[in-house]
Design a protein around this motif. Structure first.
Motif, mmCIF file in Angstrom:
data_model
loop_
_atom_site.group_PDB
_atom_site.id
_atom_site.type_symbol
_atom_site.label_atom_id
_atom_site.label_comp_id
_atom_site.label_asym_id
_atom_site.label_seq_id
_atom_site.Cartn_x
_atom_site.Cartn_y
_atom_site.Cartn_z
ATOM 1 N N LYS A 231 -5.210 3.849 -2.349
ATOM 2 C CA LYS A 231 -4.109 2.893 -2.574
ATOM 3 C C LYS A 231 -4.662 1.603 -3.179
ATOM 4 O O LYS A 231 -4.075 1.023 -4.101
ATOM 5 N N TYR B 17 8.637 8.702 4.521
ATOM 6 C CA TYR B 17 7.577 7.721 4.460
ATOM 7 C C TYR B 17 6.212 8.337 4.632
ATOM 8 O O TYR B 17 6.069 9.331 5.338
ATOM 9 N N PRO B 18 5.219 7.709 4.021
ATOM 10 C CA PRO B 18 3.867 8.257 4.143
ATOM 11 C C PRO B 18 3.455 8.295 5.608
ATOM 12 O O PRO B 18 3.760 7.379 6.362
ATOM 13 N N HIS C 176 0.260 -1.377 6.120
ATOM 14 C CA HIS C 176 1.131 -0.962 7.224
ATOM 15 C C HIS C 176 0.245 -0.255 8.240
ATOM 16 O O HIS C 176 -0.483 0.674 7.883
ATOM 17 N N TRP D 232 -0.305 3.453 9.349
ATOM 18 C CA TRP D 232 -0.450 4.258 8.130
ATOM 19 C C TRP D 232 -1.804 4.006 7.454
ATOM 20 O O TRP D 232 -2.407 4.916 6.899
ATOM 21 N N ASP D 233 -2.223 2.731 7.453
ATOM 22 C CA ASP D 233 -3.456 2.363 6.731
ATOM 23 C C ASP D 233 -4.623 2.105 7.677
ATOM 24 O O ASP D 233 -5.581 1.429 7.308
ATOM 25 N N SER E 108 0.848 -1.206 0.000
ATOM 26 C CA SER E 108 0.000 0.000 0.000
ATOM 27 C C SER E 108 0.879 1.250 0.000
ATOM 28 O O SER E 108 0.575 2.227 -0.677
ATOM 29 N N TRP E 109 1.996 1.180 0.741
ATOM 30 C CA TRP E 109 2.844 2.372 0.891
ATOM 31 C C TRP E 109 3.581 2.735 -0.405
ATOM 32 O O TRP E 109 4.060 3.853 -0.549
ATOM 33 N N THR F 37 3.752 15.736 2.676
ATOM 34 C CA THR F 37 4.527 14.780 3.490
ATOM 35 C C THR F 37 5.879 15.422 3.752
ATOM 36 O O THR F 37 6.411 16.134 2.914
ATOM 37 N N SER G 166 10.124 2.080 -2.197
ATOM 38 C CA SER G 166 9.809 3.457 -1.870
ATOM 39 C C SER G 166 10.078 4.277 -3.128
ATOM 40 O O SER G 166 11.217 4.432 -3.531
ATOM 41 N N SER H 62 6.405 8.921 -1.185
ATOM 42 C CA SER H 62 7.470 8.504 -0.269
ATOM 43 C C SER H 62 8.783 8.852 -0.944
ATOM 44 O O SER H 62 8.811 9.214 -2.114
ATOM 45 N N ASN I 290 3.813 -1.138 12.620
ATOM 46 C CA ASN I 290 4.796 -0.066 12.567
ATOM 47 C C ASN I 290 5.307 0.173 13.993
ATOM 48 O O ASN I 290 4.601 0.696 14.836
#
Ligand code: RM4
Ligand code: MN
Ligand code: MN
Length: 404
Positions: free
Chosen positions: A57, A401-402, A77, A80-81, A32-33, A397, A302, A38, A106
């Motif tokens: 995503k 990282y997101p 993640h 984040w999600d 997803s990330w 951002t 990334s 990123s 995380n």
């Protein structure tokens, strides 16, 4: 396909239908990330239309699946999600022809984790970290995922900063509590990385340490190999061979690197290394190695300067290409050369498979799946990227990282 190649493969008993049938079993999960903005710790360049929440995503991942046909799973993640209603997420993914894959806790962004998470000297911090992984196990259950993928930023920067043996026993203790909460069928994949963000010691620095932990925990714990997490020159294929032999190769985080954890498009820098990894896996599989059939293939990249969705499509194609080439290795000839001590003969068997142009095989596969023969062109022609660039609003951002 040239008749010369066809003849050679026929001699090996490799048929187009046989290879297509094997290719149909292969899939690689996208992260997803990788669809969000990123980059590096210096700058995150916003990509117009880059996804900024799980819904977006997943919508992007569905485009990758649509044109490649091999990416139905999406790793997430947490936090984040994080979402409130996982049933709705699961249903939405299902409508898009996707499923949620590995759940990644995380354990490196809370202020409390400055000196570690599962290895922290303070029991309260360890408990907080354990509680987060347990929450991820519940999320995985809710979305029908059977993989928890664990990476720790834990380590020390200075000699004497903490007691290394005590850190190790805290780690084992924390992992045991987590392991005890795993439902049947769920696997705990333990990732390692030899440095960063800590530099003097890293609590899970290498495959051997992850393997030891997995062996102490039990059969549901396995090792996750991220291709960017080794010192220069490491033969990842050999690590893969050993883990297959120990029945503990849980999965991969595919990406490519030149220097460190560069997180570049898999197969873009060292495609031969990627092929050699798949060669070990296919070789083990044809010999009946049970582990080879249950490896979780995942991308962990990334993307900073690349268009996110196209980067993922290219990654999936590169992985599929390496895998297909590995299916073409003449295993009988390889064995014969090896057992005759024919060093270059054996190498040339691998080279012959590696140099085979498998693009016609990939086209055949796509024809069987009823998808476009050229995924990248199909995606570009769809107008999806332009549409989301118009419709979505940019989210600022700050670092690599997101959500950071
Ligand atoms: C690490 C590792 C993990 C990823 C984090 C964000 O380098 O590769 O898999 O979750 O980065
Ligand atoms: Mn990784
Ligand atoms: Mn990494």
């Amino acid at each position: 396909m040239s008749s010369e190649i066809e003849n050679r493969l026929q001699e090996q008993d490799v048929t187009l239908d046989g290879v297509i049938a094997v290719m149909q079993q292969f899939s690689v999960e996208t992260p997803s990330w990788g669809y969000g903005d990123s980059g590096t710790r210096f700058k995150v360049f916003h990509w117009p239309g880059a996804a900024s929440n799980l819904r977006e995503k997943l919508a992007d991942a569905a485009q990758v699946q649509k044109v490649t046909g091999i990416c139905p799973g999406v790793a997430i993640h947490i936090p984040w999600d994080k979402e409130d209603d996982w049933q709705t997420v699961k249903a939405y993914a299902g409508q898009l022809g996707l499923r949620i894959g590995a759940v990644n806790p995380n354990l490196f962004q809370d202020d409390a984790y400055r000196l570690g998470s599962l290895c922290h000297y303070d029991k309260q911090v360890r408990q907080r970290a354990i509680a987060h992984v347990l929450e991820c196990i519940l999320i995985a259950q809710a979305v029908d995922s059977n993989v928890i993928s664990l990476w720790l930023a834990d380590g020390t920067n200075y000699p004497g900063q903490d007691d290394l043996r005590r850190r190790r026993s805290r780690l084992l203790d924390s992992l045991q509590t987590i392991y005890a909460a795993l439902p049947t069928g769920m696997r705990l994949l333990i990732e390692y990385k030899f440095f960063e963000p800590s530099f003097y010691s890293t609590d899970l620095p290498d495959w051997g340490t992850s393997l030891l932990m997995a062996q102490k925990l039990g059969p549901q714990a396995e090792v996750l190999v991220d291709m960017g997490h080794h010192p220069q020159g490491t033969s990842i294929a050999q690590i893969v061979a050993q883990l297959l032999d120990e029945d503990r190769l849980g999965g991969f985080h595919f990406n490519d690197r030149r220097y460190a954890d560069d997180d570049l498009i898999v197969g873009s820098q060292n495609p031969f290394d990627l092929f050699c990894i798949f060669n070990e896996i296919v070789g083990a599989e044809v010999e009946g190695n049970a582990n080879a059939g249950r490896i979780a293939y995942m991308i962990d990249q990334s993307h900073n300067i690349e268009p996110k969705i196209e980067a993922m499509i290219q990654s999936a194609i590169n992985v599929q290409t390496a895998y297909t080439k590995a299916l073409l290795v003449d295993r009988t000839a390889l064995r014969e050369a090896q057992e005759a001590g024919d060093v270059l003969g054996a190498y040339r068997v691998l080279q012959a498979a590696y140099e085979t142009d498998v693009r016609p095989w990939l086209s055949e596969f796509r024809m069987h799946q009823g998808i476009d023969l050229d995924p990248m062109t199909a995606f570009r022609a769809s107008g999806y990227a332009e549409r989301v660039a118009r419709e979505r609003t940019a989210v600022a951002t700050s670092s690599g990282y997101p959500g950071a």
